[in-house]
Write a protein that holds these residues in place. Structure first.
Motif, PDB file in Angstrom:
ATOM      1  N   UNK A 227       0.859  -1.198   0.000  1.00  0.00           N
ATOM      2  CA  UNK A 227       0.000   0.000   0.000  1.00  0.00           C
ATOM      3  C   UNK A 227       0.895   1.247   0.000  1.00  0.00           C
ATOM      4  N   UNK A 228       1.912   1.240   0.861  1.00  0.00           N
ATOM      5  CA  UNK A 228       2.779   2.425   0.955  1.00  0.00           C
ATOM      6  C   UNK A 228       3.686   2.608  -0.262  1.00  0.00           C
ATOM      7  N   UNK A 229       3.759   1.612  -1.137  1.00  0.00           N
ATOM      8  CA  UNK A 229       4.467   1.816  -2.410  1.00  0.00           C
ATOM      9  C   UNK A 229       3.714   2.817  -3.279  1.00  0.00           C
ATOM     10  N   UNK A 230       2.417   2.987  -3.010  1.00  0.00           N
ATOM     11  CA  UNK A 230       1.587   3.826  -3.880  1.00  0.00           C
ATOM     12  C   UNK A 230       0.996   5.050  -3.182  1.00  0.00           C
TER      13      UNK A 230
ATOM     14  N   UNK B 240       0.426  -5.061  -6.262  1.00  0.00           N
ATOM     15  CA  UNK B 240       1.597  -5.916  -6.067  1.00  0.00           C
ATOM     16  C   UNK B 240       2.706  -5.468  -7.028  1.00  0.00           C
ATOM     17  N   UNK B 241       3.968  -5.746  -6.690  1.00  0.00           N
ATOM     18  CA  UNK B 241       5.040  -5.467  -7.651  1.00  0.00           C
ATOM     19  C   UNK B 241       4.824  -6.288  -8.927  1.00  0.00           C
ATOM     20  N   UNK B 242       5.259  -5.744 -10.053  1.00  0.00           N
ATOM     21  CA  UNK B 242       4.972  -6.363 -11.360  1.00  0.00           C
ATOM     22  C   UNK B 242       5.507  -7.803 -11.432  1.00  0.00           C
ATOM     23  N   UNK B 243       6.735  -8.009 -10.935  1.00  0.00           N
ATOM     24  CA  UNK B 243       7.323  -9.359 -11.054  1.00  0.00           C
ATOM     25  C   UNK B 243       6.480 -10.387 -10.297  1.00  0.00           C
TER      26      UNK B 243
ATOM     27  N   UNK C  60      -3.234 -17.712   0.806  1.00  0.00           N
ATOM     28  CA  UNK C  60      -4.177 -17.659  -0.318  1.00  0.00           C
ATOM     29  C   UNK C  60      -4.951 -16.345  -0.330  1.00  0.00           C
ATOM     30  N   UNK C  61      -5.410 -15.919   0.859  1.00  0.00           N
ATOM     31  CA  UNK C  61      -6.184 -14.665   0.921  1.00  0.00           C
ATOM     32  C   UNK C  61      -5.345 -13.512   0.388  1.00  0.00           C
ATOM     33  N   UNK C  62      -4.078 -13.518   0.737  1.00  0.00           N
ATOM     34  CA  UNK C  62      -3.193 -12.431   0.313  1.00  0.00           C
ATOM     35  C   UNK C  62      -2.893 -12.494  -1.186  1.00  0.00           C
ATOM     36  N   UNK C  63      -2.461 -13.671  -1.646  1.00  0.00           N
ATOM     37  CA  UNK C  63      -2.017 -13.784  -3.041  1.00  0.00           C
ATOM     38  C   UNK C  63      -3.170 -13.813  -4.039  1.00  0.00           C
TER      39      UNK C  63
ATOM     40  N   UNK D  32      -7.216  -9.331  -0.187  1.00  0.00           N
ATOM     41  CA  UNK D  32      -6.854  -8.235   0.719  1.00  0.00           C
ATOM     42  C   UNK D  32      -6.551  -6.967  -0.081  1.00  0.00           C
ATOM     43  N   UNK D  33      -5.751  -7.125  -1.119  1.00  0.00           N
ATOM     44  CA  UNK D  33      -5.360  -5.999  -1.979  1.00  0.00           C
ATOM     45  C   UNK D  33      -5.555  -6.419  -3.423  1.00  0.00           C
ATOM     46  N   UNK D  34      -6.071  -5.535  -4.292  1.00  0.00           N
ATOM     47  CA  UNK D  34      -6.115  -5.902  -5.718  1.00  0.00           C
ATOM     48  C   UNK D  34      -4.691  -6.134  -6.235  1.00  0.00           C
ATOM     49  N   UNK D  35      -4.567  -7.019  -7.208  1.00  0.00           N
ATOM     50  CA  UNK D  35      -3.222  -7.399  -7.660  1.00  0.00           C
ATOM     51  C   UNK D  35      -2.452  -6.243  -8.293  1.00  0.00           C
ATOM     52  N   UNK D  36      -3.140  -5.178  -8.698  1.00  0.00           N
ATOM     53  CA  UNK D  36      -2.445  -4.018  -9.273  1.00  0.00           C
ATOM     54  C   UNK D  36      -1.508  -3.374  -8.254  1.00  0.00           C
TER      55      UNK D  36
END
Lengths: 258, 270
Positions: free
Chosen positions: A47-50, B205-208, B192-195, B199-203
């Motif tokens: 979150x803090x990356x953005x 997450x870091x691209x890699x 699983x919930x995280x990935x 919890x957060x949309x995948x956008x």
């Protein structure tokens, strides 16, 4: 007091022996705890990356709060969490009869017997993270000195509220739902109070106070008044639990086995 | 024909027994099923409002506040549909306490018996989730998805339900080797919930990591189905096919582990 310390030492040694006899379980529980910590920290980092702020807090302030909440969580896991599950099981099976017959406080046996030794590893892991973010915030000497006090009262409040919820076990047959409610309180404490809207905040006040008041007090001196209020509240809560609620709860107990 | 009818009767009776068993302690069942999903949603809703508080029109990784809240509403509905509770621990206790011995003699397979228990839980979950879905849509809290998108979403839900059934029985079958499996199950649920983007949309997450995740089942377990309802769904058939592959993989893996585990089974408590 000495007798209780000796009994606690025995509880600890028995739990240690149990853990050591199932070493793979020890590894799996460590994996569980580490994945739990990882999910919280990675989510915050992503979150803090953005964004640069959550509410009014910077990354360092927010992560200091999160580490504080997770240290509380891990100490709670180490010393108390298993006892709540065993308690509801003991009520359901009638084993609580034997606890009532023992010549020490039933409250002590119920909430202090099981120690989750695996938790030591994650407490050791989370404490340096808390210290790291504290150093980044350049906390003063007096704040560092007050940190153990803040941790103690936060844990005492969390435990007190959980004990009150778990008293519902005396009124229900199946305790899984009660334990789920307890776990949800822990969820709420992992986020700062300011993310909630005013009316929700007042409704959830006792639960949000567990971590929010101590951390606010450490970051902003004007909050110390609230922390003193919290300490008073904890004293009153525990007096109520030990002298009124717990004895009253045990009177509601209907032995399943007799 | 008679065989099919007899089999149907076995399934029907088992599902009915499990349904009534689940509904004996209604408050308990609802506390396990609903409270965690509501609390999770309340936290996410509040958190994202707080993040966007300075400027609700601001776009973060393509998400404005309203789009993020819509995403969270659909995750809430999605979780009501698919979350599984303590299922693998039930299987685990059956194995540890030697209760599966009798199933080795019954004319109803242990996995089929467990599946009927799973179906009964899902019937209740689907009822509650559909009810919440209707409320959220009728209150205008989200944009009403098209019938086609709802059908696409439901086909994902069907496969994800199967995915979790096989994943949970595999975790439960580890009891043939392990004393306890609850910690493994909990770790799998956290990860699983995280990935999966719950919890957060995948956008975010870091691209890699997002590229890497596309090779795993995780994004198809929440992110893709939720995106369908927000009208942002990608290649539906491709995603569904990948998920189907994982379901079939887990199906064969569960049978393999069951057979291997059964060779080790000593029938404790017989």
């Amino acid at each position: 007091m000495r007798q209780y310390l000796q009994i606690y030492k025995e509880f600890f040694l028995i739990s240690l022996a149990e853990e050591l006899s199932f070493r793979l379980n020890f590894l799996l529980q460590s994996l569980m705890n580490i994945s739990f910590l990882g999910v919280y920290f990675l989510s915050s980092f992503f979150i803090f990356d953005h964004v640069s702020l959550i509410g009014l807090w910077t990354k360092e302030q927010f992560l200091f709060f999160l580490s504080f909440a997770l240290v509380i969580d891990q100490i709670h896991y180490l010393l108390f969490s298993f006892n709540f599950w065993v308690f509801s099981e003991n009520i359901r099976t009638g084993y609580f009869d034997f606890i009532l017959l023992k010549p020490v406080s039933s409250f002590f046996i119920v909430f202090f017997k099981e120690v989750a030794i695996t938790g030591i590893l994650t407490v050791i892991l989370t404490l340096p993270i808390l210290i790291h973010f504290g150093l980044k915030l350049e906390l003063s000497f007096w704040i560092w000195l007050s940190l153990p006090v803040c941790l103690f009262f936060a844990l005492a409040l969390l435990l007190g509220l959980e004990v009150i919820i778990s008293l519902l076990n005396f009124l229900t047959v199946e305790g899984m739902g009660v334990n789920q409610m307890r776990l949800q309180i822990q969820q709420l404490t992992r986020w700062p109070d300011f993310i909630y809207k005013k009316n929700i905040k007042w409704f959830l006040f006792p639960f949000l106070a567990i971590t929010s008041i101590p951390v606010h007090s450490m970051l902003d001196r004007s909050y110390w008044f609230y922390f003193i209020g919290m300490m008073l509240g904890v004293f009153i809560l525990w007096t109520l639990i030990l002298f009124w609620l717990w004895p009253k709860g045990t009177r509601y107990y209907e032995s399943a086995s007799s | 024909m008679i065989m099919i009818y007899k089999n149907f009767l076995k399934w029907q009776t088992s599902v009915q027994v499990f349904l009534s068993r689940s509904l004996i302690y209604k408050a308990n069942f609802l506390a396990i099923l609903i409270i965690p999903v509501f609390v999770f949603f309340a936290i996410q809703y509040s958190l994202w409002h707080s993040i966007y508080s300075s400027n609700p029109e601001k776009e973060i990784q393509g998400y404005t506040l309203s789009r993020m809240i819509e995403y969270q509403f659909w995750v809430f509905i999605f979780n009501l549909f698919v979350r599984s509770y303590f299922f693998s621990e039930n299987i685990s206790s059956h194995i540890r306490l030697g209760k599966i011995s009798s199933f080795l003699l019954y004319p109803f397979h242990f996995i089929a018996y467990q599946f009927s228990s799973f179906i009964s839980d899902k019937i209740i979950q689907f009822t509650i989730a559909s009810f919440c879905f209707l409320i959220i849509v009728s209150m205008g809290l989200v944009q009403t998805p098209s019938i086609l998108d709802i059908l696409k979403f439901l086909s994902f839900i069907f496969l994800i339900t199967l995915y979790w059934f096989f994943a949970q029985i595999i975790l439960g079958f580890f009891s043939f080797w392990l004393e306890e499996t609850w910690s493994l199950n909990t770790a799998v649920r956290f990860i699983s919930a995280f990935l999966s983007g719950s919890i957060l949309p995948l956008e975010f997450f870091p691209k890699f990591l997002t590229d890497l995740l596309l090779w795993t089942p995780f994004p198809y377990l929440a992110y893709f189905p939720v995106q369908i309802l927000t009208g942002q769904g990608g290649d539906f058939f491709n995603s569904l096919f990948i998920l189907l592959f994982w379901v079939i993989f887990l199906f064969f893996l569960s049978i393999k582990i069951w057979k291997k585990g059964l060779n080790l089974y000593t029938g404790t408590g017989m």
